[in-house]
Scaffold this motif. Structure first.
Motif, PDB file in Angstrom:
ATOM      1  N   GLU A  67     -14.927   1.822  -7.674  1.00 23.67           N
ATOM      2  CA  GLU A  67     -15.199   0.582  -7.651  1.00 23.67           C
ATOM      3  C   GLU A  67     -14.519  -0.551  -8.583  1.00 23.67           C
TER       4      GLU A  67
ATOM      5  N   CYS B 222       0.745  -1.120  -0.111  1.00 27.87           N
ATOM      6  CA  CYS B 222      -0.082  -0.118   0.010  1.00 27.87           C
ATOM      7  C   CYS B 222       1.037   1.111  -0.034  1.00 27.87           C
TER       8      CYS B 222
ATOM      9  N   ARG C 265     -11.027  -1.296  -7.319  1.00 27.31           N
ATOM     10  CA  ARG C 265     -11.328  -1.802  -5.795  1.00 27.31           C
ATOM     11  C   ARG C 265     -11.503  -3.540  -6.071  1.00 27.31           C
TER      12      ARG C 265
ATOM     13  N   ASN D  62     -11.745   7.485   6.197  1.00 23.93           N
ATOM     14  CA  ASN D  62     -12.350   6.657   5.013  1.00 23.93           C
ATOM     15  C   ASN D  62     -11.656   7.205   3.755  1.00 23.93           C
TER      16      ASN D  62
ATOM     17  N   LEU E 128      -1.923  -1.234  -3.554  1.00 31.20           N
ATOM     18  CA  LEU E 128      -3.115  -0.367  -3.504  1.00 31.20           C
ATOM     19  C   LEU E 128      -2.475   1.176  -3.199  1.00 31.20           C
TER      20      LEU E 128
ATOM     21  N   ILE F 191      -3.263   4.795  -2.332  1.00 27.13           N
ATOM     22  CA  ILE F 191      -4.723   5.463  -1.670  1.00 27.13           C
ATOM     23  C   ILE F 191      -4.204   7.040  -1.473  1.00 27.13           C
TER      24      ILE F 191
ATOM     25  N   ASP G 189     -11.576   7.060  -0.704  1.00 26.33           N
ATOM     26  CA  ASP G 189     -12.278   6.905  -1.768  1.00 26.33           C
ATOM     27  C   ASP G 189     -11.229   6.059  -2.735  1.00 26.33           C
ATOM     28  N   LEU G 190     -12.224   5.329  -3.626  1.00 21.26           N
ATOM     29  CA  LEU G 190     -11.468   4.302  -4.714  1.00 21.26           C
ATOM     30  C   LEU G 190     -12.384   4.064  -5.809  1.00 21.26           C
TER      31      LEU G 190
ATOM     32  N   ASN H 254     -13.694  -2.245   3.370  1.00 20.02           N
ATOM     33  CA  ASN H 254     -14.595  -0.990   3.867  1.00 20.02           C
ATOM     34  C   ASN H 254     -14.246   0.163   3.680  1.00 20.02           C
ATOM     35  N   LYS H 255     -12.956   0.292   2.910  1.00 23.53           N
ATOM     36  CA  LYS H 255     -12.442   1.612   2.498  1.00 23.53           C
ATOM     37  C   LYS H 255     -12.019   2.406   3.764  1.00 23.53           C
ATOM     38  N   THR H 256     -11.439   1.799   4.792  1.00 25.32           N
ATOM     39  CA  THR H 256     -11.075   2.678   6.010  1.00 25.32           C
ATOM     40  C   THR H 256      -9.449   2.308   6.333  1.00 25.32           C
TER      41      THR H 256
ATOM     42  N   LEU I  84      -9.579  -2.555   2.575  1.00 18.47           N
ATOM     43  CA  LEU I  84     -10.113  -2.336   1.335  1.00 18.47           C
ATOM     44  C   LEU I  84     -11.585  -2.615   1.372  1.00 18.47           C
TER      45      LEU I  84
END
Length: 200
Positions: free
Chosen positions: A164, A97, A167, A159, A117, A119, A161-162, A147-149, A145
């Motif tokens: 979908e 990440c 993801r 939180n 990932l 972010i 954003d990504l 829950n995107k937290t 990933l």
């Protein structure tokens, strides 16, 4: 490609803006054709001096960041040339990440194709992560990933954003080839039908 769902990892900082792909993996190490083996050359000109000795002043060389799997940096990470070797080196070193306020587009896209990932957070959020990393030896982030937290053991909850589609690529461990192979049966059926029509 290895799926990405959750990660609990030590955070390693590279406190620089405009980290380009030549700094991530210098051009003299691009002779390999495999995706592996590049981790040893990650940030080579920062991690080592001109004699090849470990530079103790470079952040990632400090013992507290050994085994880090979450990389944090500043704006415009991955700029410069489009070499895919940059995410290969990051992945091979052990990072899954990368967190920054912004990424170069090609590098950002290449991350998803290689199981990393990326972010995007605000500069203020990234600065807070740098402060937390400095304050706590062995500081870890929980990257979720599904829950995107992002959370830590000190009350942090972010939180992120990504897209979908991207993801799902990571959650299922798919690259472009893997996505195509999900339709292998339909492709085979089409090819057989088309061959029968052409040679009837």
């Amino acid at each position: 490609m290895q799926a990405f769902t959750k990660l609990n990892g030590i955070v390693g900082p590279v406190d620089r803006v405009n980290v380009d792909t030549d700094a991530i993996i210098p051009k003299q190490f691009l002779k390999r054709i495999e995706r592996t083996g590049f981790g040893q050359f990650l940030f080579f000109e920062w991690r080592f001096d001109e004699e090849g000795n470990v530079n103790p002043n470079f952040e990632l060389n400090k013992p507290r960041y050994e085994g880090a799997s979450v990389l944090i940096s500043r704006v415009n990470f991955g700029c410069g040339s489009s070499r895919e070797h940059a995410p290969w080196a990051i992945m091979d070193y052990g990072f899954r990440c990368v967190i920054a306020p912004s990424f170069a587009d090609i590098f950002y896209n290449n991350c998803f194709k290689n199981g990393i990932l990326p972010i995007v957070l605000s500069e203020e959020q990234v600065e807070d992560l740098f402060q937390r990393t400095a304050a706590h030896d062995g500081y870890k982030l929980n990257v979720d990933l599904e829950n995107k937290t992002l959370t830590d053991d000190y009350g942090l909850v972010i939180n992120f954003d990504l897209d979908e589609h991207r993801r799902q690529f990571l959650l299922q461990g798919l690259d472009d080839i893997g996505l195509t192979l999900k339709h292998e049966d339909e492709i085979t059926a089409y090819e057989q039908k088309n061959a029968a029509r052409l040679f009837a």
